[in-house]
Design a protein around this motif. Structure first.
Motif, PDB file in Angstrom:
ATOM      1  N   LEU A  40      -2.798  -6.275   6.803  1.00 34.24           N
ATOM      2  CA  LEU A  40      -1.560  -7.136   6.635  1.00 34.24           C
ATOM      3  C   LEU A  40      -1.263  -7.243   7.913  1.00 34.24           C
ATOM      4  CD1 LEU A  40       0.187  -5.126   3.876  1.00 34.24           C
ATOM      5  CD2 LEU A  40      -0.882  -7.325   3.632  1.00 34.24           C
ATOM      6  N   VAL A  41      -1.546  -6.340   9.108  1.00 33.89           N
ATOM      7  CA  VAL A  41      -0.559  -6.532  10.310  1.00 33.89           C
ATOM      8  C   VAL A  41      -1.399  -6.476  11.566  1.00 33.89           C
ATOM      9  CG1 VAL A  41       1.290  -5.499  11.765  1.00 33.89           C
ATOM     10  CG2 VAL A  41       1.458  -5.185   9.292  1.00 33.89           C
ATOM     11  N   MET A 174       4.355   1.039   1.534  1.00 29.71           N
ATOM     12  CA  MET A 174       4.294  -0.388   2.386  1.00 29.71           C
ATOM     13  C   MET A 174       5.144  -1.148   1.523  1.00 29.71           C
ATOM     14  SD  MET A 174       2.517  -0.652   4.825  1.00 29.71           S
ATOM     15  CE  MET A 174       1.205  -0.053   5.962  1.00 29.71           C
ATOM     16  N   SER A 178       8.131  -3.356   3.119  1.00 28.22           N
ATOM     17  CA  SER A 178       7.815  -4.914   3.193  1.00 28.22           C
ATOM     18  C   SER A 178       8.986  -5.623   2.142  1.00 28.22           C
ATOM     19  CB  SER A 178       6.619  -5.342   2.620  1.00 28.22           C
ATOM     20  OG  SER A 178       6.434  -6.752   2.408  1.00 28.22           O
ATOM     21  N   PRO A 183      12.066  -6.432   5.136  1.00 30.84           N
ATOM     22  CA  PRO A 183      11.303  -7.558   4.686  1.00 30.84           C
ATOM     23  C   PRO A 183      11.070  -8.531   5.609  1.00 30.84           C
ATOM     24  CG  PRO A 183      13.479  -7.852   4.255  1.00 30.84           C
ATOM     25  CD  PRO A 183      13.551  -6.539   4.572  1.00 30.84           C
ATOM     26  N   PHE A 187       9.025  -6.583   9.063  1.00 32.06           N
ATOM     27  CA  PHE A 187       7.901  -5.599   8.464  1.00 32.06           C
ATOM     28  C   PHE A 187       6.812  -5.746   9.606  1.00 32.06           C
ATOM     29  CE2 PHE A 187       3.770  -5.212   6.527  1.00 32.06           C
ATOM     30  CZ  PHE A 187       3.905  -3.930   6.067  1.00 32.06           C
ATOM     31  N   VAL A 188       6.489  -6.984  10.065  1.00 35.66           N
ATOM     32  CA  VAL A 188       5.470  -7.073  10.999  1.00 35.66           C
ATOM     33  C   VAL A 188       5.878  -6.605  12.472  1.00 35.66           C
ATOM     34  CG1 VAL A 188       4.199  -8.691  12.260  1.00 35.66           C
ATOM     35  CG2 VAL A 188       4.683  -9.050   9.721  1.00 35.66           C
ATOM     36  N   TRP A 192       6.251  -1.595   9.403  1.00 32.36           N
ATOM     37  CA  TRP A 192       4.983  -0.900   9.051  1.00 32.36           C
ATOM     38  C   TRP A 192       4.593   0.158   9.774  1.00 32.36           C
ATOM     39  CZ3 TRP A 192       1.746   0.410  13.167  1.00 32.36           C
ATOM     40  CH2 TRP A 192       1.670  -0.202  14.550  1.00 32.36           C
ATOM     41  N   ARG A 278       3.629 -10.680  -1.069  1.00 34.39           N
ATOM     42  CA  ARG A 278       2.953  -9.271  -0.508  1.00 34.39           C
ATOM     43  C   ARG A 278       3.485  -8.203  -1.324  1.00 34.39           C
ATOM     44  NH1 ARG A 278       4.021  -9.154   5.444  1.00 34.39           N
ATOM     45  NH2 ARG A 278       6.164  -9.002   4.959  1.00 34.39           N
ATOM     46  N   THR A 279       4.926  -7.936  -1.394  1.00 33.92           N
ATOM     47  CA  THR A 279       5.319  -6.952  -2.123  1.00 33.92           C
ATOM     48  C   THR A 279       4.698  -6.935  -3.386  1.00 33.92           C
ATOM     49  OG1 THR A 279       7.381  -7.211  -0.616  1.00 33.92           O
ATOM     50  CG2 THR A 279       7.508  -5.804  -2.747  1.00 33.92           C
TER      51      THR A 279
END
Length: 464
Positions: A40-41, A174, A178, A183, A187-188, A192, A278-279
């Motif tokens: 994801l990141v 997570m 997220s 959100p 999150f990025v 995380w 994503r969530t």
């Protein structure tokens, strides 16, 4: 006459079950948090200069790199676990894993520190691999060797539950970050990191619980009679190398299939290729992990009644028939269909995972058992799960379809089904060091040798 193991009382067995469950859950939480963040990141946070597609492959490769160091961790933990005890290795692996995970949460990104950031990230992932290589063997032996012979499957289920419950915790954390706390871009940027830092609290809890349990009764017998093998790993490969290879192949399919979800591939594919939220995807994987946990526990119990091999064979068949529908349903773009696919897929995972602790423990002789189960598990992880997410991502990039991924998993499932069918079901065999002569012969169906009366005396003389 062969002495039976001096099993601990029910109260201590419950403490052991809790210690192995909590410890392995914490370890797998640490492991899965990394894998999810990789999908994801990490491609943007640590591998930004190479671009999105290549960065994703490198991020998934960093997940797999740790598997290459699992055998070394298994060698080291197996050696000392067979010589100084199971409990000491459990505590050490927990601390190493948790420390490495916490450190990832403190790392600067490539944008802040340049090339040193991904280098340190890979080093910390290697430490996770070393720790994971020794964790599983110690946990399952503590659980199984404390249990009476008719409850080994049930007892061995507790360390096995650590993987799906670790996935539940990791996915839930997570999803919480997220969808609620951080959100979108937050999150990025920083969200995380919180799940990684939370590991510090978990390792303190796991450390306290694991320090409170008694040593395995089998190892207590080994130490009491001074029957530790001087170099257990050498003895393992000199006498049981074929058994190690077959045991590793038994685990390959479950590990590869499991790492489709736990290794971050499904999360990444569902978000980037299918377009799901994503969530929502993280919540679905959390749900799938709950089903996986339930199936793991129920099949472990079933193995006490119906035998390890039969349960394993049924599990592989279920896994085989759910591989294609999982991706068909995901590709509909409907989150509800993804839930349905995960339900059946998780049943197959549990069917090929629940009985593993008891099966492996009953395959190897007492004095080299820690080395045997740890190294077999570590090698199976490399064959199956090490680079499964990276392979899956590459196959999708090259073919444009998940059908190639399904065929890849189906081939591994066929290999594992054949491998488990080559193993003799030895449910209930006496695991004591006093029965090592019988334990050393006949674990494979191809071994038709009777157990000579002189084998035990020869084994004793060899140790002296």
């Amino acid at each position: 006459m062969k002495k039976a193991i001096r099993h601990s009382g029910r109260s201590n067995q419950r403490r052991v079950a809790m210690a192995t469950l909590v410890g392995t859950t914490v370890e797998w939480y640490d492991y899965f948090i990394y894998a999810m963040a990789a999908g994801l990141v990490f491609s943007s946070a640590f591998f930004e200069p190479v671009g999105q597609e290549l960065g994703l492959l490198i991020a998934f490769a960093s997940v797999g790199i740790s598997f290459l160091f699992r055998p070394l961790g298994a060698f080291l933990a197996g050696h000392y676990g067979d010589r100084i005890g199971r409990r000491a290795m459990l505590v050490l692996t927990l601390v190493v894993m948790g420390g490495a995970t916490t450190a990832v949460g403190l790392l600067p990104t490539y944008h802040d520190a340049g090339i040193i950031a991904p280098i340190i990230l890979l080093c910390l992932r290697i430490l996770q691999g070393l720790s994971a290589g020794g964790e599983w063997g110690g946990a399952v032996l503590m659980a199984v060797e404390h249990a009476p012979k008719d409850r080994r499957g049930r007892a061995g289920a507790f360390p096995q539950l650590g993987a799906p419950l670790g996935l539940v915790m990791a996915s839930a954390m997570m999803a919480l970050m997220s969808g609620v706390i951080a959100p979108g871009d937050a999150f990025v940027e920083w969200g995380w990191r919180i799940p990684f830092l939370f590991s510090f609290v978990l390792i303190i809890l796991g450390y306290i619980i694991r320090r409170a349990v008694d040593e395995s009764p089998v190892f207590q017998e080994i130490a009491e009679h001074k029957q530790q093998s001087s170099v257990p790993v050498v003895e393992l490969f000199r006498k049981h190398s074929r058994l190690v290879v077959i045991a590793a192949l038994v685990f390959a399919a479950c590990n590869a299939a499991g790492y489709m979800a736990t290794g971050g591939f499904i999360q990444s594919y569902a978000v980037s290729n299918v377009g799901l939220d994503r969530t929502d995807v993280l919540n679905a994987v959390t749900y799938g992990a709950v089903i996986w946990a339930a199936a793991t526990y129920l099949t472990a119990i079933a193995s006490d009644r119906f035998g390890r091999i039969r349960v394993y064979q049924i599990g592989h068949v279920v896994l085989a028939v759910t591989i294609f529908p999982l991706f068909w349903l995901l590709n509909t773009g409907e989150i509800s269909m993804f839930y349905v696919g995960l339900t059946f897929f998780a049943l197959g995972l549990g069917g090929t995972y629940g009985a593993q602790a008891a099966l492996y423990s009953e395959m190897f002789p007492a004095s080299i058992r820690f080395s045997g189960v740890s190294i077999s598990y570590a090698l199976g992880s490399i064959v199956g799960g090490a680079f499964a997410p990276m392979i899956a991502a590459y196959l999708v990039q090259q073919t444009g379809t998940t059908t190639s991924v399904s065929f890849y998993l189906l081939a591994l499932t066929a290999v594992s089904l054949v491998a488990v069918s080559l193993i003799r079901d030895r449910s209930g065999i006496n695991l004591s060091i006093n029965n090592e002569a019988e334990q050393a012969i006949g674990a494979l169906v191809t071994d038709k040798r009777p157990i000579p009366a002189t084998v035990k005396e020869a084994a004793v003389k060899e140790r002296v």
